[in-house]
Design an enzyme around this catalytic site. Structure first.
Site, PDB file in Angstrom:
ATOM      1  N   GLU A  15       0.845  -1.191   0.000  1.00 19.05           N
ATOM      2  CA  GLU A  15       0.000   0.000   0.000  1.00 19.05           C
ATOM      3  C   GLU A  15       0.879   1.239   0.000  1.00 19.05           C
ATOM      4  OE1 GLU A  15      -3.759   1.917   2.420  1.00 19.05           O
ATOM      5  OE2 GLU A  15      -2.145   1.018   3.610  1.00 19.05           O
ATOM      6  N   ARG A  17       0.668   4.887   0.866  1.00 18.02           N
ATOM      7  CA  ARG A  17      -0.138   5.905   1.522  1.00 18.02           C
ATOM      8  C   ARG A  17       0.298   7.254   0.976  1.00 18.02           C
ATOM      9  NH1 ARG A  17      -3.307   5.324   6.145  1.00 18.02           N
ATOM     10  NH2 ARG A  17      -3.525   7.560   5.835  1.00 18.02           N
ATOM     11  N   ARG A  45      -5.703   9.199   1.585  1.00 16.58           N
ATOM     12  CA  ARG A  45      -6.710   9.283   2.638  1.00 16.58           C
ATOM     13  C   ARG A  45      -7.011  10.724   3.044  1.00 16.58           C
ATOM     14  NH1 ARG A  45      -9.001   5.534   2.729  1.00 16.58           N
ATOM     15  NH2 ARG A  45      -7.769   3.946   3.766  1.00 16.58           N
ATOM     16  N   HIS A 103     -13.990   4.256   8.339  1.00 15.21           N
ATOM     17  CA  HIS A 103     -13.194   4.346   9.567  1.00 15.21           C
ATOM     18  C   HIS A 103     -13.994   5.013  10.680  1.00 15.21           C
ATOM     19  CE1 HIS A 103     -10.332   4.156   6.222  1.00 15.21           C
ATOM     20  NE2 HIS A 103      -9.539   3.501   7.057  1.00 15.21           N
ATOM     21  N   LYS A 128     -13.692  -2.413   3.309  1.00 13.72           N
ATOM     22  CA  LYS A 128     -12.830  -2.369   4.493  1.00 13.72           C
ATOM     23  C   LYS A 128     -13.536  -1.556   5.569  1.00 13.72           C
ATOM     24  CE  LYS A 128      -8.562  -0.296   6.176  1.00 13.72           C
ATOM     25  NZ  LYS A 128      -7.520   0.685   5.851  1.00 13.72           N
ATOM     26  N   ARG A 165      -6.219  -8.187  13.919  1.00 20.10           N
ATOM     27  CA  ARG A 165      -5.161  -8.226  12.909  1.00 20.10           C
ATOM     28  C   ARG A 165      -4.452  -9.582  12.926  1.00 20.10           C
ATOM     29  NH1 ARG A 165      -4.380  -2.867  11.344  1.00 20.10           N
ATOM     30  NH2 ARG A 165      -5.496  -1.383  12.656  1.00 20.10           N
ATOM     31  N   GLN A 190      -1.818  -1.038  14.787  1.00 16.56           N
ATOM     32  CA  GLN A 190      -1.247  -1.744  13.636  1.00 16.56           C
ATOM     33  C   GLN A 190       0.093  -2.341  14.048  1.00 16.56           C
ATOM     34  OE1 GLN A 190       0.475   0.206   9.937  1.00 16.56           O
ATOM     35  NE2 GLN A 190      -1.506  -0.477   9.165  1.00 16.56           N
TER      36      GLN A 190
END
Length: 199
Positions: A15, A17, A45, A103, A128, A165, A190
């Site tokens: 990914e 970002r 984002r 989110h 997601k 996770r 994370q």
């Protein structure tokens, strides 16, 4: 650089970002994408969804359209993005798999089924849902919810959410995210790649 060092991690995609970048030159992004031996997810984002894009929403959407020309394998779009825009992207770039992201940085909503239903659109390939776990019960609800759906990534943020996770593969989550370095985490709770894989 980690690929060049020969680190053999069982990862499926990288990914980018893009909202973390100081400057977004499409030619530079193209070089990064082309140098990556794995599929690439573009994410730009918005601040309202926990990102760092330093500009107004019109500028962000225009940039998303420009970045689509680079044909990333995936593009992560927020659930509140215009459906007309998402459909236009999918129609113009059918090979880009669109991820619809939601989110909540304060809680895990009670009605996860209703939330997922509100996100649904045929232009999206993966959904997601990332929420904050205020208890282990929130994480267990999320894991159970993910287990009942296809093409869904459900993760909980925060220390109570780490288990979502770790157990993501067990419940067949469509995606899981880890950072290469623990100092580069893009969400609370994370885990870095080495810790996640060791656990």
């Amino acid at each position: 650089s980690h690929f060049k060092k020969g680190l053999a991690y069982p990862i499926d995609a990288v990914e980018l970002r893009l909202d973390y970048f100081d400057a977004l030159n499409p030619e530079d992004i193209k070089k990064i994408k082309e140098s990556c031996p794995l599929p690439v997810i573009f994410t730009l984002r918005s601040k309202s969804q926990g990102g760092y894009f330093n500009g107004d929403e019109d500028s962000r959407l225009k940039l998303i359209k420009k970045l689509c020309k680079l044909n990333p394998d995936y593009f992560d779009l927020e659930s509140d993005i215009s459906r007309a825009l998402a459909k236009a992207i999918k129609e113009k770039y059918p090979n880009i798999q669109l991820i619809c992201s939601y989110h909540d940085f304060e809680k895990t909503p009670e009605d996860l089924e209703g939330l997922l239903a509100s996100m649904h659109d045929d232009c999206f390939s993966i959904y997601k849902i990332a929420t904050h776990a205020n208890s282990t019960i929130d994480s267990l609800r999320m894991l159970n919810f993910v287990k009942q759906h296809h093409n869904l990534c459900g993760l909980c943020m925060g220390s109570f959410g780490e288990v979502t996770r770790i157990l993501a593969p067990v419940v067949n989550s469509a995606l899981n995210f880890a950072c290469v370095d623990k100092n580069q985490a893009t969400a609370p709770g994370q885990l870095d790649l080495e810790v996640l894989l060791n656990i």
